[in-house]
Design a protein around this motif. Sequence first.
Motif, PDB file in Angstrom:
ATOM      1  N   TRP A  70      61.771 -91.039  44.364  1.00 16.99           N
ATOM      2  CA  TRP A  70      61.916 -89.689  45.155  1.00 16.99           C
ATOM      3  C   TRP A  70      63.253 -89.751  45.558  1.00 16.99           C
ATOM      4  O   TRP A  70      63.697 -88.490  45.619  1.00 16.99           O
ATOM      5  N   ILE A 106      64.841 -87.603  42.830  1.00 23.26           N
ATOM      6  CA  ILE A 106      64.495 -86.163  42.568  1.00 23.26           C
ATOM      7  C   ILE A 106      65.280 -85.510  43.828  1.00 23.26           C
ATOM      8  O   ILE A 106      65.813 -84.313  43.605  1.00 23.26           O
ATOM      9  N   ASP A 143      67.673 -82.317  43.550  1.00 18.90           N
ATOM     10  CA  ASP A 143      67.386 -81.293  44.400  1.00 18.90           C
ATOM     11  C   ASP A 143      68.665 -80.506  44.779  1.00 18.90           C
ATOM     12  O   ASP A 143      69.159 -79.284  45.018  1.00 18.90           O
ATOM     13  N   VAL A 173      60.782 -77.885  46.307  1.00 23.09           N
ATOM     14  CA  VAL A 173      60.221 -79.026  45.450  1.00 23.09           C
ATOM     15  C   VAL A 173      59.713 -78.441  44.142  1.00 23.09           C
ATOM     16  O   VAL A 173      60.014 -78.933  43.006  1.00 23.09           O
ATOM     17  N   THR A 179      62.698 -77.326  42.016  1.00 22.12           N
ATOM     18  CA  THR A 179      63.458 -78.629  41.259  1.00 22.12           C
ATOM     19  C   THR A 179      62.813 -79.174  40.273  1.00 22.12           C
ATOM     20  O   THR A 179      63.276 -79.439  39.245  1.00 22.12           O
ATOM     21  N   ILE A 180      61.466 -79.484  40.289  1.00 27.47           N
ATOM     22  CA  ILE A 180      60.495 -80.023  39.522  1.00 27.47           C
ATOM     23  C   ILE A 180      60.641 -79.261  38.207  1.00 27.47           C
ATOM     24  O   ILE A 180      60.520 -79.736  37.032  1.00 27.47           O
ATOM     25  N   ILE A 184      64.022 -79.565  36.427  1.00 23.98           N
ATOM     26  CA  ILE A 184      64.144 -80.766  35.909  1.00 23.98           C
ATOM     27  C   ILE A 184      63.466 -80.905  34.678  1.00 23.98           C
ATOM     28  O   ILE A 184      64.106 -81.546  33.297  1.00 23.98           O
ATOM     29  N   ARG A 185      62.385 -80.332  34.481  1.00 23.74           N
ATOM     30  CA  ARG A 185      61.599 -80.269  33.156  1.00 23.74           C
ATOM     31  C   ARG A 185      62.317 -79.657  31.902  1.00 23.74           C
ATOM     32  O   ARG A 185      62.198 -79.892  30.922  1.00 23.74           O
ATOM     33  N   SER A 219      58.142 -86.672  38.951  1.00 23.91           N
ATOM     34  CA  SER A 219      58.104 -85.557  39.513  1.00 23.91           C
ATOM     35  C   SER A 219      56.819 -85.054  39.026  1.00 23.91           C
ATOM     36  O   SER A 219      56.250 -83.994  39.897  1.00 23.91           O
ATOM     37  N   MET A 220      56.145 -85.395  37.972  1.00 20.23           N
ATOM     38  CA  MET A 220      54.703 -84.857  38.132  1.00 20.23           C
ATOM     39  C   MET A 220      53.618 -85.385  39.039  1.00 20.23           C
ATOM     40  O   MET A 220      52.762 -84.754  39.583  1.00 20.23           O
ATOM     41  N   LEU A 253      54.642 -83.262  42.268  1.00 19.55           N
ATOM     42  CA  LEU A 253      54.059 -82.066  42.271  1.00 19.55           C
ATOM     43  C   LEU A 253      52.468 -81.884  42.685  1.00 19.55           C
ATOM     44  O   LEU A 253      52.036 -81.137  43.376  1.00 19.55           O
TER      45      LEU A 253
END
Length: 517
Positions: A230, A233, A237, A258, A261-262, A265-266, A291-292, A295
């Motif tokens: 976390w 991540i 962010d 959030v 940002t996810i 990242i992907r 991240s998955m 989400l």
Amino acid sequence: MPSDKRGAAKRGEWEPFGRSLFDDPSVRGLDRVGVVDIGSNSVRMVVFDGAARSPAYFYNEKVMAGLGQGLAETGRLNPQGRIRALSALRRFAALAKGMEVSPFTVVATAAMREAEDGPEFRRLLERETGLKIHVIDGDEEARLSAQGVLLGWPEANGLVCDIGGNSMELADVRDGQVGQRVTSPLGPFRLQQIEGGRAGIVAHIKGVMADLAAKMGTDHERIYLVGGSWRAIARLDMERRNYPLTVLHEYSMGPQAVAQTIAWIRKSDMNELRQKTGTSSARMELVPLASMVLLELLHAFRPKEFCISSYGIREGMLYEQMPERLRRRDPLIEACRYSERTMARVPGFGKKLYEFILPLYPRASESKLRLVKAACLLHDTTWRAHPDYRAEACFDNVTRANMAALSHPERVFLGLALLHRYKNSRSGSAMEPMFALLNEDEIKQAEVLGKALRFSSMFTIQSPMDAGAIQHFPKRKVLQLTLTKRGVGLFGEVVESRFNSLAKSLGATTEVIRPED
């Protein structure tokens, strides 16, 4: 904690550290208390020191051993992880001995409790290092992690979510208590073993998350995130947003941020992101899977805010032993008192300074008064810095300090106030990008507080109240100073200039009343 241990703890027969650290409820300081957390991904040693209610990291070292990698597939600890973990524990045992750390506690979590060779490896570690290792269950892990959040956030109200390599724990916190908790197999190492590619992993996470939401409820407005994945991540962010203060503790993210940002990242190059943020390759490798999970956590629980906690199971073991009297103290004020006692020229002066400038805040809220008090306690703790750099040193020390119960805007407010304690103007400061975390009124209030400290700290022999008293009349726009006979001699040219500067920041004229007036 299992019921038998909980009962033993109440009777004083069992303590996480082997003996109580807080036999005296009035205790103010800790002296080198050590904790090792053997997790599925990392093995970390922390030695705490400093204020009892707001302990600082005297020493902090981790090894990304990857002990639980492949556990879901083989049922056994990672062979290479065993070698690295043993090496780390040998080193940590030697360090603890060299630092004369006592007590020194070792706690193991998901990987050690779930692996079929966990008991054998535990015996090996104890034999080779001489350390006692406590293997805790998922419920206990969730409870201690939540207590770590309470150490940093006394008013925490919401859901604590602690992610490790092989598990993810949830715990409800409110009114200073840890309520319902649950553990789940949503650690990234376990997700690596899920078949069906990304679609299969997402479906698996959704199923587990739906069960967690049914058990824990979805009425939590805030989720406190604990764990290295976390934090990684959150650091990403910050990078995406070009956020000016890269302190992870109490960093907050809204649901939209959030999700953005996810998605970012992907589609990004993970190696490039790793280099930009200084994240280890072992940690970054787990970020896409984490991240998955995040989400789906967002979709299932729909909180209004995610908050990052740097405190977790290790701090929770300290909180475990704190008597209620100690828990009720303000972590920020306790940390500031400790800093004043160990770093200021005149320990105890901060309280007198606070009482002197208090008339400037007749209707201030408790939240504002605690920042005023903190600034008074810290106003002289960087006196050893070169005079040309004291203002920046004050700001930097506070904004990046290991302090609890202090939001990011509050850090900047406190830092800016202390900058003005040494410097009239903030123009051209290298710290200026961080000022954007405050609105114009907050910036002005920080300037007033800093200039009040700048004036009052010079207007004294032992206490500024011996020299006079100040009073602010906002409607008349007057700042009044009533001098004592002793104060007349102290009210020299430099002091008068600083008094005038304070009045100007308040938009007021000055009125000086002398004994003979």
